[in-house]
Write an enzyme that holds these catalytic residues in place. Structure first.
Site, PDB file in Angstrom:
ATOM      1  N   LYS B  77       0.876  -1.162   0.000  1.00 14.69           N
ATOM      2  CA  LYS B  77       0.000   0.000   0.000  1.00 14.69           C
ATOM      3  C   LYS B  77       0.923   1.225   0.000  1.00 14.69           C
ATOM      4  CE  LYS B  77      -3.725   1.996   2.872  1.00 14.69           C
ATOM      5  NZ  LYS B  77      -4.532   1.808   4.072  1.00 14.69           N
ATOM      6  N   SER B 152      -9.332   1.884   3.099  1.00  4.63           N
ATOM      7  CA  SER B 152      -8.503   2.628   2.184  1.00  4.63           C
ATOM      8  C   SER B 152      -7.509   1.790   1.392  1.00  4.63           C
ATOM      9  CB  SER B 152      -7.737   3.711   2.955  1.00  4.63           C
ATOM     10  OG  SER B 152      -6.865   3.118   3.900  1.00  4.63           O
ATOM     11  N   SER B 176      -9.399  -0.524   7.153  1.00  6.72           N
ATOM     12  CA  SER B 176      -8.805  -0.318   5.826  1.00  6.72           C
ATOM     13  C   SER B 176      -8.218  -1.553   5.164  1.00  6.72           C
ATOM     14  CB  SER B 176      -7.727   0.774   5.902  1.00  6.72           C
ATOM     15  OG  SER B 176      -8.346   2.024   6.036  1.00  6.72           O
TER      16      SER B 176
END
Lengths: 444, 470
Positions: B77, B152, B176
C-alpha cells in the site's frame, strides 16, 4: 524613571531549560552533540527530522537523569507518567508538535533553599529540543536555514513557584541549579551556546499575592543578565503601577547592550497547544523500588560535600565552592584529601594550590602524584631557626611604626612584615613557619 | 495463471525449478499492464528491467532460500516508505517524495527474498473507505468496475483479487484492510495493535494503525505474517507477545465457541449481507463449533470513539505536512483530509477536549472492558465487515456521513487493539462479494487463522475470481 513612592514586592518564578548530555538524542539514536557537529544537519534521522513514518522511542537514560535531578531538588516523583504532544507551527519544529510532558511531569513539588529563603519547585519535565534557525544573506538573498543537529536533544524544564523575592535570589537559584546539574554530570549547561536557557515571570504587587498580570522575559543567557532584567522590570513595572496602569501581559526580551527589556509578543489569551498523550509512546510506569534505588545512587549534593569536607578535612568553603564541579571530581578530591591527611599535608593547602593552578589536576590525576606535586612545590630550604629569629628581630626593630599598628589591632600589617622578612632571607621559605614565628615575636 | 496459485504452491514450483521468479514477475507486469488502466490499483510501479534482474538473482539463490516468500512478487500500500519508488500516500502533497529510508515491514520482506513490484492506490492518508479519495485515479472494484473496491487499502485488494500480485501489505486503522478485502473477495488480517512494527508507516492515527497482510487465502496470510512480525527497537509500541510460527498449527483441528455480538446484526445491516453471514455461521456450527450470542452494548458508540480518537490523532500526525518540506503546498490536501484535520483539531481544542477527545478515551477503556467480558463467553467473535455491499463510485464520496458509517463494524476493533480476520463469505445475487470478520483477543492471531483456514477448507468462495480476468 523615578523611584516608586509605593512599596512593591517582586513576585517572580523561573523556568529554566537545560539540555541533557546523553550519548544519543531523546527519541532516536542520533548523536547528541549539537555544539561540536562539524556541519549542520549531520546528526539527523527520519525520526528527528519528522519524516513520514518516523517514530519516537524514548531515551531511558534521559528519563532516569530527569528523575535524579528531581530527587536532588527534593521533588516527588510520579510513578505513572507519559509524554504528550504540544502543537505549534514553527519551521524549527519538523513534526508540527513537540514531544513534551503536560499534566503528569516526572517530578513535582520540590524545593531549593537559597540564602534568601526557600524556592518551591513546581515541576520538572522532559521534552525534546527544537532545531536551530539561522537567518543569513546568501548571494544577496535573505534566507532562513534550519539546522536539526539540536532537534530532538533531551531538554529538561525546571519550573519554580513564584517564590523569588529579589533579582539576586533569582540569580542565586539559577547558579545553584546549574551547579547541581553539572555536579550530577547530566548536563554541561553551556549558557553561551544555549545549553541552558532562562525565563523569568515577573510581576509586582503591594502584597505577596499573585497579581492579575505577569511579564515573561525570555531567552536570557546569563545569570547576570537575568538579574539586570529583573531589576529593570521592577522599575519599569513600578512606574506603570504608580500611574495606576497594569503592565501588559506579554513576552519581553533582554537587550544586554541597551540594558532594557523590550516587548516581543503580547499574549491576548493562552495559546492552544492541543496537548494530548503521544500515541506513539506507551505510558511509563516506575516502581517505588526503582525510584528508591536511583535515590540511593544520588551522590551527596554540593552543599553536603562542602560541610563534609569542612568537618573531615578542614577545607575552607571558598575553596570547596570552586572545586565542586561534578561528581567525578568530588570523589577524586575526596581521596586526595584523605591521602594528604595521612602524609601530614594539610588538605586545605592542596585545595588552595589546585585552585591557584599551581598543581596540575584533572579527572585522571592520581592522589599520590598530586601530593608529590604539592610537596615539590613547597619544598623549602632548611632554615636555621636562630637566623630566622634574628632576622625577625631586626625587621621589627626597623619597623616600629608597623609594630605599633599591629598592636593597635591593624593585623593586616603582617603581610608587609612577612614581605620584609622574605626579602632579607633569599632562600625558599616555608612561609607558614615564618608567619608563626613572626606572630610569636609580635605577641611577645 | 501462476499468480492464482497459493504462495506455498509457488514456493514448491520455484524450488523444483518448474517455474522461475522471472516467470512470476513477468506475469505480474503483464497483468498490471492489462488491467491497471481499468482498475487503477497501482500508483507507482518499479522499473520492470530492474525487477527482472532482481528476480533472476532470486532464481539463482533459490536453493539457499530459507523463506517461502523468496522470489514471490508483492506490492505495498502506498502508505509505507521504501527506497525503490516514490511514496505518495495517495496525496499530491507527497507526490515525488523519494524516501531516504524504508519501513521495517518492507525491510523484512526484502530480507525474506520477496520481490516488490509497486505501490498500491489508497484513499489519501488512509482517509476514506472507498479509494475514491485519492489524488491519483479513482480505484475500481474488479468485480464491477462501476463500484468501489473499498478502502482505504482498495488498490491492494483489487490487485490481489485480479491476480496482478501474489500478496500485498495493507494498513488498517478502522477497517482499511478488512473493508476492501470483503469487497474484493480477498483475505486480509488486521493484526493486534503492536504485532507488526509501524516504523516507516505513514501514520493515520498512531494508536489505531496496524500493519497487516492481504492475500488470496488465510494460508497465504499466515505465511506472510510469519515474516513480518516482531518487536522493533524503532517502534516503542511494537510487541513480541506470543510471536509464533503461524503455519505450524494452521491445520490443527480446533473446536471453538464463536460469539455473535447482537449489536453487529441490528437494523443497520443490509439484509443481503446478513443472510450471507448467517450462512457462514451455520457452516461453522455444522463443523462442530459452538455458536453463542453475546452483547457489547457500548458498540453503539464504537464508531464515535473511533472517529474522535482517529481524527484527533490524524490532525496531529498531519501537522508535519506543512508545506515547508516535500515541495508541495498543503493547499493540495483533499476536502476529506481537511475535514478530518478540522474535526480532530476541534476535538483536541481547549474547552472541547474534555467533552470530546478525553471522553472518547474514557469510553475507549469501557469498550475494551466490554470486549474482554464478551471474550469470557466465547473464543472469537464473528461479524459482518461492512453494513452494505460495495457502493457505486461517487455514492460515498458525496455523503461523508454515510462513508463514516462504513466503519461501523471495523473501527471499534481498532479502538480495542484486537485482531480481526476478513475472509470471503459468499456473493450477492449480482455476484458482488461479501466478507465476514472473525475477531480475536489481542495477540490471538493464530486462533483466527486456524478458524479462517478451516472455513476455507470447507468453502470455495476465496477461490472465485472476477470475470475481468477470465
Amino acid at each position: 524613571m523615578t523611584d516608586s513612592p509605593k512599596n512593591y514586592q517582586l513576585i517572580c518564578g523561573l523556568e529554566v531549560h537545560a539540555e541533557l548530555k546523553t550519548k544519543s538524542k531523546m527519541f532516536c539514536g542520533c548523536k547528541n552533540d549539537p555544539f561540536h557537529a562539524p556541519k549542520p544537519n549531520l546528526y539527523t534521522c527520519p525520526t528527528c527530522l519528522g519524516m513520514p513514518g518516523g517514530l519516537p522511542v524514548p531515551n531511558k537514560k534521559a528519563i532516569e537523569w530527569t528523575i535524579k535531578l528531581g530527587l536532588a531538588l527534593n521533588c516527588k516523583i510520579n510513578l505513572f507518567s507519559k509524554f504528550d504532544r504540544k502543537h505549534y507551527f514553527y519551521p524549527d519544529l519538523p513534526k508540527g508538535y513537540q514531544i513534551s510532558q503536560y499534566d503528569i511531569p516526572f517530578c513535582y513539588d520540590g524545593y531549593m533553599d537559597t540564602s534568601e529563603g526557600r524556592v518551591g519547585i513546581t515541576r520538572i519535565h522532559l521534552e525534546e529540543d527544537t532545531g536551530k534557525l539561522l537567518h543569513k544573506t546568501i548571494k544577496n538573498e535573505k534566507v532562513s536555514l534550519v539546522d536539526f543537529n539540536r532537534g530532538g536533544v533531551p531538554l529538561v524544564e525546571v519550573v519554580t513557584e513564584p517564590d523569588i523575592k529579589t533579582a539576586a535570589q533569582a540569580a542565586e537559584y539559577g547558579r545553584k541549579l546549574r551547579k547541581i546539574i553539572r555536579y550530577l554530570d547530566i548536563g554541561n549547561c553551556d549558557m553561551q551556546k544555549g545549553g541552558m536557557r532562562l525565563e523569568a515571570n515577573i510581576s509586582l504587587n503591594e502584597t505577596s499575592d499573585l497579581p492579575e498580570y505577569k511579564v515573561e522575559v525570555k531567552n536570557i543567557n546569563s545569570f547576570k543578565y537575568m538579574e539586570q532584567a529583573i531589576n529593570y522590570e521592577m522599575k519599569r513595572q513600578a512606574v506603570l503601577l504608580n500611574d495606576d496602569k497594569i503592565p501588559t501581559q506579554e513576552t519581553r526580551g533582554w537587550d544586554a547592550n541597551k540594558q532594557v527589556t523590550f516587548s516581543q509578543r503580547t499574549k491576548e489569551s493562552a495559546e492552544d497547544y492541543r496537548y494530548f498523550p503521544d500515541p506513539d509512546i506507551p505510558p511509563l510506569q516506575f516502581t517505588k523500588e526503582q525510584i528508591e534505588s536511583w535515590k540511593k545512587d544520588l551522590p551527596s549534593l554540593p552543599e553536603q560535600v562542602i560541610s563534609d569536607w569542612k568537618e573531615e578535612f578542614n577545607i575552607e568553603e571558598r575553596y570547596s565552592q570552586l572545586l565542586i564541579d561534578n561528581v567525578q571530581a568530588k570523589a577524586l578530591l575526596g581521596s586526595i584529601f584523605a591521602a594528604a591527611q595521612k602524609e601530614n599535608v594539610k588538605p586545605n593547602d592542596i585545595a588552595k594550590e589546585i585552585i591557584n593552578k599551581n598543581i596540575k589536576f584533572n579527572k585522571d590525576s592520581k592522589s599520590q602524584e598530586v601530593i608529590a606535586d604539592y610537596q615539590q612545590l613547597h619544598q623549602t630550604d632548611d632554615l636555621d631557626s636562630s637566623v630566622l629569629t634574628k632576622t625577625i628581630g631586626q625587621i621589627l626593630t626597623a619597623n616600629q611604626d608597623a609594630v605599633t599598628k599591629y598592636q593597635a589591632g591593624k593585623t593586616q600589617v603582617i603581610g608587609f612584615l612577612l614581605g620584609q622578612v622574605a626579602q632579607k632571607l633569599p632562600q625558599k621559605l616555608d612561609m607558614s613557619l615564618v608567619r608563626s614565628e613572626l606572630l610569636k615575636a609580635l605577641e611577645n | 495463471m501462476l499468480l492464482d496459485k497459493s504462495i506455498s504452491q509457488l514456493a514448491k514450483l520455484l524450488r523444483s525449478k518448474k517455474v522461475s521468479s522471472v516467470d512470476l514477475v513477468t506475469e505480474a507486469y503483464d497483468r498490471i499492464a492489462d488491467l491497471n488502466p481499468q482498475l487503477n490499483s497501482f500508483i507507482s510501479l518499479r522499473d520492470k528491467e530492474e525487477v527482472i534482474k532482481e528476480a533472476k538473482k532470486a532464481d539463482e539463490g533459490i536453493d539457499q532460500a530459507t523463506s517461502l516468500l523468496h522470489g514471490i512478487p508483492y506490492s505495498l500500500k502506498d502508505a509505507y516508505v521504501n527506497k525503490e519508488t516514490q511514496t505518495t500516500c495517495g496525496s499530491q502533497v507527497l507526490d515525488g517524495f523519494n524516501s531516504p529510508y524504508e519501513a521495517t515491514v518492507q525491510k523484512k520482506l526484502k530480507d525474506s527474498g520477496a520481490i516488490l513490484i509497486g505501490k498500491n492506490n489508497l484513499d489519501a492518508w488512509g482517509h476514506g473507505g472507498s479509494t475514491e479519495n485519492t489524488d491519483y485515479k479513482v480505484g475500481k472494484n474488479p468485480w464491477d468496475i462501476t463500484r468501489i473496491p473499498g478502502g482505504s487499502s482498495g488498490g491492494s485488494a483489487a490487485a490481489i483479487s485480479s491476480r496482478m500480485i501474489s500478496f500485498s501489505i495493507g494498513e488498517d486503522t478502522g477497517g482499511s484492510i478488512r473493508n476492501p478485502s470483503s469487497m474484493c473477495n480477498t483475505s486480509g488480517l488486521k493484526v493486534s495493535y503492536g504485532r507488526v512494527s509501524r516504523y516507516g508507516t505513514i501514520s493515520y492515527a498512531s494508536s489505531l494503525d496496524s500493519v497487516g497482510p492481504m492475500a488470496k487465502s488465510v494460508e497465504d496470510l499466515a505465511l506472510v505474517l510469519k515474516n513480518i512480525i516482531g518487536k522493533d527497537k524503532l517502534d516503542a509500541t511494537s510487541s513480541n507477545n506470543n510471536d509464533t510460527d503461524y503455519l505450524t498449527d494452521l491445520n490443527k483441528k480446533v473446536s471453538k465457541t464463536i460469539g455473535l455480538p447482537k449489536e453487529f446484526f441490528d437494523e443497520g445491516l443490509d439484509p443481503k449481507v446478513k443472510e450471507i453471514i448467517l450462512k457462514a455461521v451455520k457452516k461453522y456450527e455444522d463443523a462442530g463449533h459452538k455458536v453463542v450470542e453475546v452483547s457489547i452494548p457500548l458498540i453503539k458508540y464504537g464508531v464515535s470513539i473511533y472517529y474522535l480518537t482517529g481524527l484527533s490523532e490524524t490532525s496531529s500526525n498531519m501537522a508535519r505536512y506543512d508545506g515547508v518540506r516535500y515541495g508541495h503546498s498543503r493547499q493540495l490536501l483533499s476536502d476529506e483530509t481537511k475535514r478530518r484535520i478540522m474535526l480532530g483539531s476541534y476535538a483536541l481544542s481547549a474547552g472541547y477536549a474534555d467533552e470530546l477527545y478525553k471522553k472518547a478515551q474514557q469510553a475507549r477503556t469501557k469498550l475494551i472492558e466490554e470486549f474482554t467480558k464478551a471474550f469470557k463467553e466465547c473464543d472469537v467473535l464473528l461479524a459482518p465487515v461492512t453494513p452494505s455491499i460495495p457502493a457505486k463510485i461517487g455514492e460515498l464520496i458525496n455523503d461523508p456521513l454515510k462513508s463514516f458509517l462504513e466503519d461501523l463494524y471495523t473501527g471499534p476493533i481498532n479502538v480495542a487493539g484486537l485482531t480481526s480476520l476478513s475472509i470471503p463469505a459468499g456473493f450477492t445475487q449480482d455476484k458482488l462479494p461479501v466478507g465476514m470478520q472473525l475477531i480475536g483477543k489481542r495477540f490471538h492471531e493464530a486462533e483466527l487463522l486456524q478458524l479462517g483456514h478451516a472455513y476455507q477448507q470447507l468453502t470455495n468462495w476465496h477461490l472465485e475470481k472476477p470475470s475481468i480476468i477470465q
